[in-house]
Scaffold this motif. Structure first.
Motif, mmCIF file in Angstrom:
data_model
loop_
_atom_site.group_PDB
_atom_site.id
_atom_site.type_symbol
_atom_site.label_atom_id
_atom_site.label_comp_id
_atom_site.label_asym_id
_atom_site.label_seq_id
_atom_site.Cartn_x
_atom_site.Cartn_y
_atom_site.Cartn_z
ATOM 1 N N GLY A 1 0.822 -1.209 0.000
ATOM 2 C CA GLY A 1 0.000 0.000 0.000
ATOM 3 C C GLY A 1 0.854 1.256 0.000
ATOM 4 N N PHE A 2 2.001 1.201 0.701
ATOM 5 C CA PHE A 2 2.907 2.344 0.746
ATOM 6 C C PHE A 2 3.458 2.655 -0.644
ATOM 7 N N ALA A 3 3.917 1.624 -1.356
ATOM 8 C CA ALA A 3 4.455 1.818 -2.714
ATOM 9 C C ALA A 3 3.383 2.364 -3.647
ATOM 10 N N LYS A 4 2.175 1.846 -3.527
ATOM 11 C CA LYS A 4 1.073 2.341 -4.356
ATOM 12 C C LYS A 4 0.746 3.797 -4.034
ATOM 13 N N ALA A 5 0.829 4.168 -2.761
ATOM 14 C CA ALA A 5 0.532 5.544 -2.359
ATOM 15 C C ALA A 5 1.602 6.508 -2.879
ATOM 16 N N ILE A 6 2.856 6.088 -2.861
ATOM 17 C CA ILE A 6 3.953 6.955 -3.283
ATOM 18 C C ILE A 6 4.062 7.002 -4.809
ATOM 19 N N LEU A 7 4.074 5.856 -5.449
ATOM 20 C CA LEU A 7 4.284 5.804 -6.899
ATOM 21 C C LEU A 7 2.996 5.721 -7.711
ATOM 22 N N GLY A 8 1.892 5.438 -7.054
ATOM 23 C CA GLY A 8 0.651 5.241 -7.787
ATOM 24 C C GLY A 8 0.636 3.852 -8.412
ATOM 25 N N HIS A 9 -0.491 3.515 -9.011
ATOM 26 C CA HIS A 9 -0.576 2.156 -9.546
ATOM 27 C C HIS A 9 -1.267 2.066 -10.891
ATOM 28 N N SER A 10 -1.782 3.189 -11.411
ATOM 29 C CA SER A 10 -2.407 3.103 -12.725
ATOM 30 C C SER A 10 -2.158 4.378 -13.515
ATOM 31 N N PHE A 11 -1.740 4.207 -14.744
ATOM 32 C CA PHE A 11 -1.455 5.324 -15.637
ATOM 33 C C PHE A 11 -2.748 5.997 -16.084
ATOM 34 N N SER A 12 -2.702 7.321 -16.205
ATOM 35 C CA SER A 12 -3.846 8.051 -16.727
ATOM 36 C C SER A 12 -3.372 9.359 -17.372
ATOM 37 N N TRP A 13 -3.850 9.592 -18.578
ATOM 38 C CA TRP A 13 -3.565 10.879 -19.224
ATOM 39 C C TRP A 13 -4.196 12.015 -18.434
ATOM 40 N N TRP A 14 -5.301 11.731 -17.750
ATOM 41 C CA TRP A 14 -5.955 12.750 -16.920
ATOM 42 C C TRP A 14 -5.042 13.199 -15.781
ATOM 43 N N ASP A 15 -4.281 12.257 -15.243
ATOM 44 C CA ASP A 15 -3.331 12.617 -14.182
ATOM 45 C C ASP A 15 -2.298 13.608 -14.703
ATOM 46 N N ILE A 16 -1.776 13.349 -15.884
ATOM 47 C CA ILE A 16 -0.791 14.268 -16.472
ATOM 48 C C ILE A 16 -1.420 15.639 -16.681
ATOM 49 N N LEU A 17 -2.658 15.675 -17.146
ATOM 50 C CA LEU A 17 -3.353 16.959 -17.303
ATOM 51 C C LEU A 17 -3.482 17.664 -15.950
ATOM 52 N N CYS A 18 -3.810 16.917 -14.910
ATOM 53 C CA CYS A 18 -3.918 17.508 -13.569
ATOM 54 C C CYS A 18 -2.575 18.050 -13.100
ATOM 55 N N TYR A 19 -1.496 17.331 -13.376
ATOM 56 C CA TYR A 19 -0.164 17.819 -13.008
ATOM 57 C C TYR A 19 0.130 19.142 -13.718
ATOM 58 N N LEU A 20 -0.203 19.204 -14.988
ATOM 59 C CA LEU A 20 0.033 20.429 -15.759
ATOM 60 C C LEU A 20 -0.805 21.592 -15.225
#
Length: 139
Positions: A105-124
């Motif tokens: 759960g720690f690794a998933k919380a830090i690195l995440g576990h699923s790719f999403s183009w929406w995430d990249i948009l949110c980062y931008l």
């Protein structure tokens, strides 16, 4: 070969690499971290947690860096953007499973576990907020 901060003087002004402490960014970092933890623990919706959390996380990383280094706004924003996209790319490559931490759960919380183009948009969007705020603050 030993690499020191002085080895990078040709890449940056030596004054850029000096550690500092900025109380304002530190307070923002703590506030954003607490907000992110609150969202992770108590918000379980389909919009606020996945999208607003991703917007905030890049602002959190930016503030953390600015707490200790007086790097230029654009340099810091670019680094945070590239770093965030690299983490998202690791998700695309299923990195956590490849290193055997898919149950962590720690690794998933830090690195995440699923790719999403929406995430990249949110980062931008988060970085645009940072750069806009910093530009207004400097005027």
């Amino acid at each position: 070969m030993l690499v020191t901060l002085n080895s990078f003087q040709g890449l940056h002004k030596s004054s850029d690499l000096k550690m500092t402490f900025n109380r304002t960014y530190f307070i923002l970092t703590i506030f954003l971290f607490i907000t992110e933890v609150f969202i992770a623990l108590f918000v379980h919706d389909g919009f606020f947690r996945p999208y607003f959390g991703d917007v905030l996380v890049v602002i959190l990383i930016y503030c953390f860096i600015k707490t200790f280094f007086n790097f230029a706004v654009w340099k810091t924003a670019l680094f945070v953007t590239v770093f965030s996209i690299c983490i998202e790319t690791l998700q695309y490559l299923n990195f956590i499973a490849k290193i055997g931490l898919e149950e962590s759960g720690f690794a998933k919380a830090i690195l995440g576990h699923s790719f999403s183009w929406w995430d990249i948009l949110c980062y931008l969007i988060g970085i645009l907020i940072v750069v806009s705020w910093e530009t207004l603050r400097m005027k």
